[in-house]
Design a protein around this motif. Sequence first.
Motif, PDB file in Angstrom:
ATOM      1  N   THR A  20     -38.115 115.167 -23.774  1.00  0.00           N
ATOM      2  CA  THR A  20     -39.078 116.262 -23.759  1.00  0.00           C
ATOM      3  C   THR A  20     -38.947 117.065 -22.471  1.00  0.00           C
ATOM      4  OG1 THR A  20     -40.608 114.966 -25.070  1.00  0.00           O
ATOM      5  CG2 THR A  20     -41.522 116.844 -23.892  1.00  0.00           C
ATOM      6  N   TRP A  22     -40.633 118.473 -20.237  1.00  0.00           N
ATOM      7  CA  TRP A  22     -41.965 118.661 -19.629  1.00  0.00           C
ATOM      8  C   TRP A  22     -41.923 119.797 -18.620  1.00  0.00           C
ATOM      9  CZ3 TRP A  22     -45.196 116.425 -22.611  1.00  0.00           C
ATOM     10  CH2 TRP A  22     -44.913 115.193 -23.203  1.00  0.00           C
TER      11      TRP A  22
ATOM     12  N   PRO B 131     -44.929 116.481 -27.003  1.00  0.00           N
ATOM     13  CA  PRO B 131     -43.557 117.000 -26.846  1.00  0.00           C
ATOM     14  C   PRO B 131     -43.313 118.279 -27.645  1.00  0.00           C
ATOM     15  CG  PRO B 131     -43.524 114.620 -27.155  1.00  0.00           C
ATOM     16  CD  PRO B 131     -44.940 115.066 -27.433  1.00  0.00           C
ATOM     17  N   VAL B 134     -45.129 121.187 -25.889  1.00  0.00           N
ATOM     18  CA  VAL B 134     -44.421 121.653 -24.679  1.00  0.00           C
ATOM     19  C   VAL B 134     -43.235 122.528 -25.077  1.00  0.00           C
ATOM     20  CG1 VAL B 134     -42.996 120.933 -22.727  1.00  0.00           C
ATOM     21  CG2 VAL B 134     -45.142 119.762 -23.196  1.00  0.00           C
ATOM     22  N   ARG B 135     -42.515 122.112 -26.117  1.00  0.00           N
ATOM     23  CA  ARG B 135     -41.378 122.931 -26.570  1.00  0.00           C
ATOM     24  C   ARG B 135     -41.854 124.316 -27.017  1.00  0.00           C
ATOM     25  NH1 ARG B 135     -39.953 117.941 -28.982  1.00  0.00           N
ATOM     26  NH2 ARG B 135     -38.516 116.871 -27.555  1.00  0.00           N
ATOM     27  N   VAL B 137     -44.550 125.916 -25.928  1.00  0.00           N
ATOM     28  CA  VAL B 137     -44.968 126.659 -24.731  1.00  0.00           C
ATOM     29  C   VAL B 137     -43.740 127.201 -23.999  1.00  0.00           C
ATOM     30  CG1 VAL B 137     -46.056 126.432 -22.448  1.00  0.00           C
ATOM     31  CG2 VAL B 137     -47.165 125.432 -24.464  1.00  0.00           C
TER      32      VAL B 137
END
Lengths: 171, 171
Positions: A20, A22, B131, B134-135, B137
């Motif tokens: 991921t 982050w 996860p 976040v991808r 964003v």
Amino acid sequence: MDTHTIDTADTPEPQPEEDTPWLTAREQRMWRAHLEVAKLLEYQLSRELQPHSLAINDYEILVVLSEAPDHRMRMTDLATATLQSKSRLSHQITRMENAGLVLRQECPNDRRGLYAHLTEQGWETMQRVAPDHVRSVRAHFIDRFTPEQLDAIYEALAPVADHLRGLRGRS
Amino acid sequence: MDTHTIDTADTPEPQPEEDTPWLTAREQRMWRAHLEVAKLLEYQLSRELQPHSLAINDYEILVVLSEAPDHRMRMTDLATATLQSKSRLSHQITRMENAGLVLRQECPNDRRGLYAHLTEQGWETMQRVAPDHVRSVRAHFIDRFTPEQLDAIYEALAPVADHLRGLRGRS
């Protein structure tokens, strides 16, 4: 002996979480600042519209209709312009109709379609409220940036807006 | 002879509208870009949370509770942290309780107070969804800026967030 643990230590297998991407601390603080400003600013502008008995979404409808030819728009176009679902917009227009700010009218050339039309009262409300609203936008947002910051933020955000508008159009 | 008209032409009386500090074109385009990105981004992130059966406000509650000690917070503090009214938060927590994501608990030391507590299912949901979120964003926002833009926007927005948080705290 737990060979799996040793294998993992020597040549770590990717864990789902490690894949991921982050946000870094630098990205995270900018992301949170954006979210906070977006949310708090909407809250503050809404508060300052309350004495006018207008919700912020109502004000936006008044602005969009007042800029439209003949002060009216097809409901579907108004939903697109205000980035709302048609069902949500419909509820909102009902409330605004009850407040005397807009009227629903059938499209003369399209029996299925409906227009939202700004009333005289809606137009007067917009003109009365707009100066206060502009002062709020200045006090809590625009006047807090240097001209260089205004331009830098615009140049950064405009392509993002284009990207998101494109995705929205396709949905 | 209409002396009033002549007086006005010679030494124009200030009109209410002329006192209004309307936005310049440069300010206007930045203001619209901000509004559009805020709105369209929320729409897109919401859309991408739909497969997880989560609203974007639900996800925010999961994040805030998962960062809190013992995965729980007083409802009043949670309302402050998520910038929501207590009544709106209460409705949302009821929905999330029905979905098994959180639990309401009485405060042991304060009979009037209530905690919202993340359930095991809520915690697992957050970890599963984060996860992907976040991808999203990154794809629609963060990765679309240069490091210099990220820092410039953060530095411009952080004092505005402070200002707005201060106003909110006083209300």
